[in-house]
Write an enzyme that holds these catalytic residues in place. Structure first.
Site, PDB file in Angstrom:
ATOM      1  N   TYR A 102      98.900  73.216  44.743  1.00 10.35           N
ATOM      2  CA  TYR A 102     100.096  74.033  44.516  1.00 10.35           C
ATOM      3  C   TYR A 102      99.736  75.506  44.386  1.00 10.35           C
ATOM      4  O   TYR A 102     100.607  76.365  44.504  1.00 10.35           O
ATOM      5  CB  TYR A 102     100.829  73.617  43.242  1.00 10.35           C
ATOM      6  CG  TYR A 102     101.347  72.211  43.202  1.00 10.35           C
ATOM      7  CD1 TYR A 102     101.332  71.375  44.317  1.00 10.35           C
ATOM      8  CD2 TYR A 102     101.863  71.688  42.019  1.00 10.35           C
ATOM      9  CE1 TYR A 102     101.802  70.081  44.254  1.00 10.35           C
ATOM     10  CE2 TYR A 102     102.342  70.397  41.953  1.00 10.35           C
ATOM     11  CZ  TYR A 102     102.299  69.593  43.066  1.00 10.35           C
ATOM     12  OH  TYR A 102     102.768  68.300  42.975  1.00 10.35           O
ATOM     13  N   HIS A 113      94.839  63.169  43.679  1.00  9.54           N
ATOM     14  CA  HIS A 113      96.146  63.515  44.252  1.00  9.54           C
ATOM     15  C   HIS A 113      96.562  62.542  45.349  1.00  9.54           C
ATOM     16  O   HIS A 113      97.699  62.058  45.370  1.00  9.54           O
ATOM     17  CB  HIS A 113      96.105  64.945  44.802  1.00  9.54           C
ATOM     18  CG  HIS A 113      97.453  65.565  44.945  1.00  9.54           C
ATOM     19  ND1 HIS A 113      97.673  66.911  44.791  1.00  9.54           N
ATOM     20  CD2 HIS A 113      98.678  65.040  45.229  1.00  9.54           C
ATOM     21  CE1 HIS A 113      98.966  67.182  44.981  1.00  9.54           C
ATOM     22  NE2 HIS A 113      99.582  66.050  45.252  1.00  9.54           N
TER      23      HIS A 113
END
Length: 254
Positions: free
Chosen positions: A36, A94
């Site tokens: 991000y 992730h």
């Protein structure tokens, strides 16, 4: 681990004041990720808040190109520095792709927990088979499994696995990336309750045992509305109608 019903998904948030405002509104679970590129923003927001550190669960995720042992160690140190934390509360794999090798990657997460660098090991976007493999290899319990979950894409078998093995599912994109307002069933139910389709979507997600949600919001009004949605009670018939939506649309496939 225990997580509040509604946390904050921070993907796309670029202002520390949004994080500080969320904490002021009552959020106690912040979710970010290396990919991000805003761990510094989340850290700065934490720094601006008066909420005690021990009251907040901060989660981040190691991206798929950094899942080799040395890269995990280095990237987690960097994440902790950016977040301004000595210990990361919840650290996820992730996605189990690219440089992920279960037998090699997962023991490094165990070692980070043993060393006190992280408190809980999380998995994200795993299949049932991948979850079972992880359970076999990990010495740590699964702290949480983060998956896409909303009325247009539901995987009840993953919820059942979480219930059976007693860990929470963290639902990302619970508002279907803004598409909730376009789903006729949600609109009808929202009108009946005098609320919004987004609130109904979030309430439906939270209706499932073991599931918490991390909707993204940037304004105080939306932050507060998402927290309030946790108290919206849907009838069994309304839940069944949403369950029956015949659409499987994964918004974030691997």
């Amino acid at each position: 681990m225990n997580l509040p019903p509604v946390g904050l998904g921070t993907m796309g948030i670029e202002e520390p004041d949004v994080i500080a405002t969320a904490l002021e509104c009552g959020y106690r679970h912040l979710d970010t990720a290396q990919i991000y590129d805003n761990e510094v923003v989340v850290g700065a927001g934490l720094e601006r808040s008066d909420v005690p550190r021990e009251a907040i669960t901060v989660a981040t995720k190691v991206w798929a190109d950094k899942l080799e042992p040395e890269s995990v160690q280095q990237s987690v140190q960097e994440s902790a520095r950016k977040l301004g934390l000595e210990t990361i509360d919840l650290l996820y794999v992730h996605r189990p792709i690219e440089t992920y090798e279960s037998e090699v990657t997962l023991p490094v997460f165990d070692s980070l927990r043993d060393a006190g660098n992280i408190d809980h090991v999380g998995l994200s976007n795993f299949t049932l088979d991948e979850l079972e493999t992880a359970r076999r290899i990990l010495e740590s319990p699964i702290g949480a499994h983060q998956i896409e979950y909303h009325p247009l894409f539901a995987t009840p078998e993953l919820l059942e696995h979480a219930r059976r093995h007693e860990y929470p599912v963290v639902a990302y994109s619970p508002l279907a990336s803004g598409r909730a307002r376009e789903i006729e069933v949600l609109v009808e139910i929202a009108n009946r309750h005098g609320t919004t389709p987004e609130a109904v979507s979030l309430a439906w997600v939270l209706q499932h045992d073991t599931v918490v949600a991390i909707p993204k919001a940037s304004t105080r009004s939306h932050l507060e509305a998402n927290l309030q949605a946790a108290s919206l009670e849907l009838t069994p018939g309304e839940v069944a109608r949403i369950d029956g939506i015949e659409c499987e649309e994964e918004l974030f496939p691997a």
